[in-house]
Scaffold this motif. Structure first.
Motif, PDB file in Angstrom:
ATOM      1  N   THR A 215      11.773   2.609  -6.093  1.00  0.00           N
ATOM      2  CA  THR A 215      12.093   3.551  -5.637  1.00  0.00           C
ATOM      3  C   THR A 215      11.750   4.535  -4.124  1.00  0.00           C
ATOM      4  O   THR A 215      11.627   5.740  -3.992  1.00  0.00           O
ATOM      5  N   PRO A 216      11.701   3.647  -2.780  1.00  0.00           N
ATOM      6  CA  PRO A 216      11.208   4.736  -1.632  1.00  0.00           C
ATOM      7  C   PRO A 216      12.368   5.520  -1.456  1.00  0.00           C
ATOM      8  O   PRO A 216      13.350   5.643  -1.216  1.00  0.00           O
ATOM      9  N   VAL A 217      11.509   6.968  -0.911  1.00  0.00           N
ATOM     10  CA  VAL A 217      12.427   8.210  -0.357  1.00  0.00           C
ATOM     11  C   VAL A 217      12.148   7.628   1.000  1.00  0.00           C
ATOM     12  O   VAL A 217      11.083   7.601   1.695  1.00  0.00           O
TER      13      VAL A 217
ATOM     14  N   GLU B 167      13.064   9.673   3.406  1.00  0.00           N
ATOM     15  CA  GLU B 167      12.373  10.362   4.373  1.00  0.00           C
ATOM     16  C   GLU B 167      10.439  10.440   4.327  1.00  0.00           C
ATOM     17  O   GLU B 167      10.162  10.123   5.644  1.00  0.00           O
ATOM     18  N   SER B 168       9.871   9.747   3.585  1.00  0.00           N
ATOM     19  CA  SER B 168       8.903   9.228   3.318  1.00  0.00           C
ATOM     20  C   SER B 168       8.112   8.099   4.214  1.00  0.00           C
ATOM     21  O   SER B 168       6.817   8.168   5.179  1.00  0.00           O
ATOM     22  N   GLN B 169       8.743   7.180   4.440  1.00  0.00           N
ATOM     23  CA  GLN B 169       9.079   6.205   4.826  1.00  0.00           C
ATOM     24  C   GLN B 169       9.123   6.834   6.617  1.00  0.00           C
ATOM     25  O   GLN B 169       8.193   6.368   7.690  1.00  0.00           O
ATOM     26  N   GLN B 170      10.155   7.537   6.742  1.00  0.00           N
ATOM     27  CA  GLN B 170      10.376   8.155   8.221  1.00  0.00           C
ATOM     28  C   GLN B 170       9.651   8.624   8.847  1.00  0.00           C
ATOM     29  O   GLN B 170       8.677   9.026  10.214  1.00  0.00           O
ATOM     30  N   ALA B 171       8.552   9.692   7.881  1.00  0.00           N
ATOM     31  CA  ALA B 171       7.273  10.033   8.489  1.00  0.00           C
ATOM     32  C   ALA B 171       6.299   9.622   8.356  1.00  0.00           C
ATOM     33  O   ALA B 171       5.003   9.932   8.552  1.00  0.00           O
ATOM     34  N   GLY B 172       6.415   7.967   8.347  1.00  0.00           N
ATOM     35  CA  GLY B 172       5.264   7.641   8.382  1.00  0.00           C
ATOM     36  C   GLY B 172       4.406   7.076   7.354  1.00  0.00           C
ATOM     37  O   GLY B 172       2.667   7.676   7.205  1.00  0.00           O
ATOM     38  N   LEU B 173       4.396   8.117   5.753  1.00  0.00           N
ATOM     39  CA  LEU B 173       4.341   7.913   4.738  1.00  0.00           C
ATOM     40  C   LEU B 173       4.537   6.664   3.160  1.00  0.00           C
ATOM     41  O   LEU B 173       4.367   6.202   2.858  1.00  0.00           O
ATOM     42  N   GLY B 174       4.600   5.220   4.365  1.00  0.00           N
ATOM     43  CA  GLY B 174       4.902   4.070   3.086  1.00  0.00           C
ATOM     44  C   GLY B 174       3.417   3.797   3.009  1.00  0.00           C
ATOM     45  O   GLY B 174       2.603   4.157   3.601  1.00  0.00           O
ATOM     46  N   LEU B 175       3.399   3.185   1.839  1.00  0.00           N
ATOM     47  CA  LEU B 175       2.388   2.111   1.266  1.00  0.00           C
ATOM     48  C   LEU B 175       1.915   0.887   1.593  1.00  0.00           C
ATOM     49  O   LEU B 175       2.832   0.550   2.539  1.00  0.00           O
ATOM     50  N   GLN B 176       0.980   0.787   1.724  1.00  0.00           N
ATOM     51  CA  GLN B 176       0.116  -0.304   2.274  1.00  0.00           C
ATOM     52  C   GLN B 176      -0.060  -0.791   1.160  1.00  0.00           C
ATOM     53  O   GLN B 176      -0.384  -0.691   0.033  1.00  0.00           O
ATOM     54  N   LYS B 177      -0.292  -2.408   1.432  1.00  0.00           N
ATOM     55  CA  LYS B 177      -0.785  -2.330   0.007  1.00  0.00           C
ATOM     56  C   LYS B 177      -2.398  -2.485   0.072  1.00  0.00           C
ATOM     57  O   LYS B 177      -3.558  -3.058   1.031  1.00  0.00           O
ATOM     58  N   PRO B 178      -2.973  -2.073  -1.126  1.00  0.00           N
ATOM     59  CA  PRO B 178      -4.681  -1.844  -1.258  1.00  0.00           C
ATOM     60  C   PRO B 178      -5.148  -3.009  -0.776  1.00  0.00           C
ATOM     61  O   PRO B 178      -4.638  -4.044  -1.165  1.00  0.00           O
ATOM     62  N   ASN B 179      -6.372  -2.976  -0.327  1.00  0.00           N
ATOM     63  CA  ASN B 179      -7.113  -3.445   0.102  1.00  0.00           C
ATOM     64  C   ASN B 179      -9.185  -3.471  -0.652  1.00  0.00           C
ATOM     65  O   ASN B 179      -9.454  -2.985  -0.811  1.00  0.00           O
TER      66      ASN B 179
ATOM     67  N   ASP C 276       6.162   2.450 -13.733  1.00  0.00           N
ATOM     68  CA  ASP C 276       7.164   1.185 -12.678  1.00  0.00           C
ATOM     69  C   ASP C 276       6.547   0.895 -11.107  1.00  0.00           C
ATOM     70  O   ASP C 276       5.679   0.189 -10.090  1.00  0.00           O
ATOM     71  N   ASN C 277       7.412   2.591 -10.858  1.00  0.00           N
ATOM     72  CA  ASN C 277       6.394   2.889  -9.362  1.00  0.00           C
ATOM     73  C   ASN C 277       4.960   2.838  -8.981  1.00  0.00           C
ATOM     74  O   ASN C 277       4.697   2.364  -8.317  1.00  0.00           O
ATOM     75  N   LEU C 278       3.753   3.436  -9.716  1.00  0.00           N
ATOM     76  CA  LEU C 278       2.595   3.523  -9.720  1.00  0.00           C
ATOM     77  C   LEU C 278       2.517   1.787 -10.013  1.00  0.00           C
ATOM     78  O   LEU C 278       0.773   2.027  -9.016  1.00  0.00           O
ATOM     79  N   ASN C 279       2.903   1.196 -10.950  1.00  0.00           N
ATOM     80  CA  ASN C 279       1.971  -0.226 -10.905  1.00  0.00           C
ATOM     81  C   ASN C 279       2.059  -1.098  -9.481  1.00  0.00           C
ATOM     82  O   ASN C 279       1.661  -1.579  -9.136  1.00  0.00           O
ATOM     83  N   LEU C 280       3.350  -0.642  -9.153  1.00  0.00           N
ATOM     84  CA  LEU C 280       4.072  -1.771  -7.945  1.00  0.00           C
ATOM     85  C   LEU C 280       3.530  -1.429  -6.954  1.00  0.00           C
ATOM     86  O   LEU C 280       2.810  -1.774  -5.563  1.00  0.00           O
ATOM     87  N   ALA C 281       3.386   0.480  -6.658  1.00  0.00           N
ATOM     88  CA  ALA C 281       2.204   1.450  -5.612  1.00  0.00           C
ATOM     89  C   ALA C 281       0.254   0.569  -5.540  1.00  0.00           C
ATOM     90  O   ALA C 281      -0.037   0.709  -4.475  1.00  0.00           O
ATOM     91  N   VAL C 282       0.085   0.602  -6.957  1.00  0.00           N
ATOM     92  CA  VAL C 282      -1.283   0.271  -6.603  1.00  0.00           C
ATOM     93  C   VAL C 282      -1.891  -1.295  -7.087  1.00  0.00           C
ATOM     94  O   VAL C 282      -1.962  -2.288  -5.881  1.00  0.00           O
ATOM     95  N   THR C 283      -0.770  -2.408  -6.790  1.00  0.00           N
ATOM     96  CA  THR C 283      -0.170  -3.173  -6.574  1.00  0.00           C
ATOM     97  C   THR C 283       0.002  -4.566  -5.914  1.00  0.00           C
ATOM     98  O   THR C 283      -0.629  -5.285  -5.356  1.00  0.00           O
ATOM     99  N   GLU C 284       1.053  -3.896  -5.429  1.00  0.00           N
ATOM    100  CA  GLU C 284       1.995  -4.479  -4.353  1.00  0.00           C
ATOM    101  C   GLU C 284       2.046  -4.165  -3.260  1.00  0.00           C
ATOM    102  O   GLU C 284       2.482  -4.354  -1.574  1.00  0.00           O
TER     103      GLU C 284
END
Length: 198
Positions: A178-180, A182-194, A165-173
């Motif tokens: 289940t975001p972490v 620490e990753s968001q605070q470190a600027g590692l948030g995901l961007q919707k793919p172009n 489910d995480n892989l699917n949402l990361a690629v599609t949206e």
């Protein structure tokens, strides 16, 4: 056989009120326990269905009869329970760690168990896995499990589905189920793919 304590009326302190901490609170409530918790911030009413009280870290450490740890391991939680915190705890406290071993200083825990400050400990994780501190192995006030808290067919299946489910949402949206934090605070948030660039 050594006598133990009845959980009814005891104050349970939960360190980390995420999904696992919240589920643990739900399971503890029917035993008549009073429940408090410490988290990065207070959790929503939907997550805190038992009405646990949000308290500061030191208050939880000083007042809880039982402390159950449900935290991720990071630079701020490594060694969070050390000799200083154990000294603050009530005499006869029970400590449960099913989160990550290095959150607890095992040498300090062994001393606290041997002195009687800590009544008992239940551990499924260890500071230097797979090595377990000799003082824990020989102490009959410890219940030790070999890091098998998720070793059921059902849990493993749920974990597989969560990864997919995480892989699917990361690629599609560009987001995760289940975001972490620490990753968001470190600027590692995901961007919707172009996909136009592909």
């Amino acid at each position: 056989m050594q006598l133990t304590h009845d959980p009814e009326g005891k104050l349970l302190g939960i360190l980390g009120m995420g999904g696992i901490g919240s589920a643990f609170a739900k399971r503890a409530a029917p035993f008549g326990m009073r429940i408090q918790y410490h988290n990065r911030k207070p959790v929503s009413k939907e997550r805190n269905v038992v009405g646990a009280e949000y308290v500061g870290f030191e208050e939880l450490i000083r007042t809880s009869d039982i402390i159950s740890i449900h935290l991720p391991l990071n630079s701020s939680t490594r060694g969070m329970i050390s000799a200083r915190e154990l000294e603050m705890m009530k005499p006869g406290v029970v400590i449960i760690n099913t989160a990550r071993g290095p959150i607890v200083d095992e040498a300090a825990l062994v001393e606290a168990l041997e002195s009687g400050k800590v009544f008992a400990a239940g551990l499924d994780v260890y500071e230097n896995e797979p090595i377990v501190h000799e003082g824990l192995l020989r102490n009959d006030k410890c219940i030790l499990m070999p890091h098998v808290g998720t070793a059921t067919l059902e849990t493993q299946r749920k974990m597989e589905i969560l990864v997919l489910d995480n892989l699917n949402l990361a690629v599609t949206e560009g987001r995760l189920t289940t975001p972490v934090a620490e990753s968001q605070q470190a600027g590692l948030g995901l961007q919707k793919p172009n996909y136009d660039r592909l």
